[in-house]
Design a protein around this motif. Structure first.
Motif, PDB file in Angstrom:
ATOM      1  N   THR A 116       0.849  -1.198   0.000  1.00  0.00           N
ATOM      2  CA  THR A 116       0.000   0.000   0.000  1.00  0.00           C
ATOM      3  C   THR A 116       0.882   1.244   0.000  1.00  0.00           C
ATOM      4  OG1 THR A 116      -1.890   1.055   1.133  1.00  0.00           O
ATOM      5  CG2 THR A 116      -0.150   0.185   2.542  1.00  0.00           C
ATOM      6  N   TYR A 117       0.259   2.429   0.002  1.00  0.00           N
ATOM      7  CA  TYR A 117       0.978   3.667   0.305  1.00  0.00           C
ATOM      8  C   TYR A 117       1.188   3.725   1.816  1.00  0.00           C
ATOM      9  CZ  TYR A 117      -0.004   5.602  -4.367  1.00  0.00           C
ATOM     10  OH  TYR A 117      -0.061   5.818  -5.713  1.00  0.00           O
ATOM     11  N   PHE A 118       2.411   3.995   2.247  1.00  0.00           N
ATOM     12  CA  PHE A 118       2.698   4.127   3.681  1.00  0.00           C
ATOM     13  C   PHE A 118       3.113   5.546   4.069  1.00  0.00           C
ATOM     14  CE2 PHE A 118       3.129  -0.549   3.642  1.00  0.00           C
ATOM     15  CZ  PHE A 118       2.452  -0.863   4.812  1.00  0.00           C
ATOM     16  N   HIS A 119       4.014   6.166   3.319  1.00  0.00           N
ATOM     17  CA  HIS A 119       4.527   7.498   3.661  1.00  0.00           C
ATOM     18  C   HIS A 119       5.003   7.534   5.123  1.00  0.00           C
ATOM     19  CE1 HIS A 119       3.160   9.080  -0.183  1.00  0.00           C
ATOM     20  NE2 HIS A 119       1.990   8.548   0.035  1.00  0.00           N
ATOM     21  N   PHE A 120       5.820   6.560   5.481  1.00  0.00           N
ATOM     22  CA  PHE A 120       6.275   6.398   6.864  1.00  0.00           C
ATOM     23  C   PHE A 120       6.945   7.648   7.423  1.00  0.00           C
ATOM     24  CE2 PHE A 120       6.386   1.660   6.061  1.00  0.00           C
ATOM     25  CZ  PHE A 120       5.524   1.316   7.097  1.00  0.00           C
ATOM     26  N   ALA A 121       7.770   8.309   6.608  1.00  0.00           N
ATOM     27  CA  ALA A 121       8.602   9.396   7.127  1.00  0.00           C
ATOM     28  C   ALA A 121       7.802  10.568   7.688  1.00  0.00           C
ATOM     29  CB  ALA A 121       9.550   9.904   6.037  1.00  0.00           C
ATOM     30  N   SER A 122       6.501  10.602   7.375  1.00  0.00           N
ATOM     31  CA  SER A 122       5.688  11.715   7.871  1.00  0.00           C
ATOM     32  C   SER A 122       4.935  11.380   9.159  1.00  0.00           C
ATOM     33  CB  SER A 122       4.673  12.148   6.805  1.00  0.00           C
ATOM     34  OG  SER A 122       3.740  11.106   6.557  1.00  0.00           O
ATOM     35  N   ILE A 160      11.013  14.102  -2.097  1.00  0.00           N
ATOM     36  CA  ILE A 160      12.252  13.335  -1.960  1.00  0.00           C
ATOM     37  C   ILE A 160      11.785  11.920  -1.614  1.00  0.00           C
ATOM     38  CG2 ILE A 160      14.394  13.023  -0.680  1.00  0.00           C
ATOM     39  CD1 ILE A 160      14.302  16.033  -0.054  1.00  0.00           C
ATOM     40  N   PRO A 161      11.965  10.953  -2.520  1.00  0.00           N
ATOM     41  CA  PRO A 161      11.366   9.625  -2.326  1.00  0.00           C
ATOM     42  C   PRO A 161      11.615   9.042  -0.938  1.00  0.00           C
ATOM     43  CG  PRO A 161      12.362   9.756  -4.484  1.00  0.00           C
ATOM     44  CD  PRO A 161      12.737  11.022  -3.778  1.00  0.00           C
ATOM     45  N   GLY A 162      10.506   8.716  -0.255  1.00  0.00           N
ATOM     46  CA  GLY A 162      10.583   8.056   1.036  1.00  0.00           C
ATOM     47  C   GLY A 162      10.938   8.939   2.206  1.00  0.00           C
ATOM     48  N   ALA A 163      11.351  10.181   1.950  1.00  0.00           N
ATOM     49  CA  ALA A 163      11.821  11.072   3.023  1.00  0.00           C
ATOM     50  C   ALA A 163      10.842  12.218   3.231  1.00  0.00           C
ATOM     51  CB  ALA A 163      13.204  11.617   2.668  1.00  0.00           C
ATOM     52  N   LYS A 164      11.067  12.966   4.307  1.00  0.00           N
ATOM     53  CA  LYS A 164      10.239  14.140   4.551  1.00  0.00           C
ATOM     54  C   LYS A 164      10.499  15.198   3.485  1.00  0.00           C
ATOM     55  CE  LYS A 164       9.293  13.998   9.498  1.00  0.00           C
ATOM     56  NZ  LYS A 164       9.461  14.659  10.805  1.00  0.00           N
TER      57      LYS A 164
END
Length: 370
Positions: free
Chosen positions: A93-99, A241-245
């Motif tokens: 899924t979409y996670f967007h963990f860094a946020s 920035i892929p995967g980052a904040k």
């Protein structure tokens, strides 16, 4: 493999992670598909269509999670779903963990394998599973921005395209990637005076060649951003920035230099936002005002147009889902660098460096698991 498709429960999220056509493709490959009842209703797909495609309909999410080896979703799990996710389960899924650190911690504790759409990355640095939703969000940013420029919605009261004898609105787009390109294209088509900014001169040269004459390009730096925000009516934040904040390109102090009724649309809100005053909002309550500046920061913008968004997303995700189901995630990720880049959390370890760095958590090389 047993695949589960739960109904999305995020506020006003009407997309679904698998269409009946996608279900049929997975069943044809010998897999079992469980779909939660009404999961596709918001996108226009009935339980009957899923049944005809070979899915088994289950009434509650807990049972879908309990039965499935792979869960396919659209948005990141939210708090009431955390406890349903178990060790060794694959979540795609979409996670967007860094946020959002609580989500990161919950998935680490679950022991699940988390493969994030947004970090599946090709050798040319393109993000095939993020592109379709970035296209939707970029186009929607202008649609929504134009609406919130209306005076009853606390905007400046300016028509985006103007009329003969009256200048059009000025639109500033931060970021010349997929979001920014699509935003500029729609704003230009509506007749606005558009400036698109990026730090990559080669990208700006390309945009200068392909965009219509009412789109101008400018190098992005703090000085230029500070100058341009003073007289632009609609400002779109579309950096990634892929995967980052996301970096903060518009700071709190810049708001006081903007004209009252300026509208900010932060498409980067999923990754923490590129506007310092941004905080995630919902389609139910999409805007807030600081210093007379309207902020639109809906974290799942494409969820408002679920028919278009679901088809666009599943066109991109299905081939990867089939590969994961056919081969299992370990073999599929071993054979494909694209999918390997999508791995963020495995068996309690963070295996994507930008996520570990975002919260100063330990990082584990994914090779440990492949």
């Amino acid at each position: 493999m047993i695949i589960g498709v739960p109904k999305e429960i995020k506020n006003n999220e009407n997309r679904v992670a698998l269409t009946p056509a996608g279900t049929q493709e997975l069943v044809k490959n010998g897999h079992t598909v469980f779909v939660q009842s009404m999961a596709g209703a918001g996108s226009g797909f009935s339980d009957e269509q899923y049944t005809l495609a070979g899915a088994q309909i289950i009434n509650n999410a807990a049972e879908v999670f309990a039965k499935a080896e792979m869960i396919i979703k659209v948005k990141e799990p939210i708090e009431q779903e955390y406890k349903l996710i178990r060790k060794d389960q694959l979540i795609f899924t979409y996670f967007h963990f860094a946020s959002y650190e609580p989500l990161t911690n919950a998935m680490v504790e679950s022991g699940a394998t988390c493969l994030a759409y947004e970090t599946v990355e090709r050798s040319d640095r393109s993000l095939p599973l993020l592109i379709p939703m970035s296209e939707v969000a970029g186009r929607m940013s202008i649609q929504e921005g134009a609406k919130y420029l209306e005076k009853p919605l606390k905007g400046r009261g300016i028509l985006l395209g103007g009329v003969p004898g009256v200048k059009p609105a000025k639109v500033l787009v931060l970021g010349g990637g997929v979001v920014g390109t699509n935003a500029a294209k729609i704003a230009a088509g509506m007749g606005a005076d558009v400036t698109i900014m990026d730090i990559n001169l080669d990208r700006l040269r390309y945009l200068d060649d392909v965009m219509p004459k009412n789109v101008h390009t400018m190098i992005s730096n703090d000085y230029n951003v500070r100058e341009l925000v003073k007289d632009h009516d609609l400002i779109i934040g579309g950096v990634l920035i892929p995967g980052a904040k996301a970096p903060k390109l518009i700071t709190r102090d810049m708001l006081k230099t903007m004209r009252p009724g300026t509208v900010l649309v932060d498409v980067a809100v999923d990754q923490g936002g590129c506007i310092e005053t941004c905080k995630p909002t919902t389609h139910e309550d999409p805007t807030f005002i600081i210093d007379d500046v309207v902020h639109y920061c809906v974290a799942n913008m494409p969820g408002a147009v679920p028919y278009t968004s679901t088809l666009a997303l599943t066109n991109a995700t299905l081939p990867y889902a089939v590969r994961l189901a056919n081969k299992g995630w370990k073999k599929a990720c071993s054979e494909s660098a694209e999918l390997r880049n999508g791995l963020n959390v495995v068996n309690g370890d963070i295996v994507y460096k930008a996520v570990a760095d975002a919260f100063n958590l330990p990082y584990t090389d994914v090779k440990k698991y492949l």
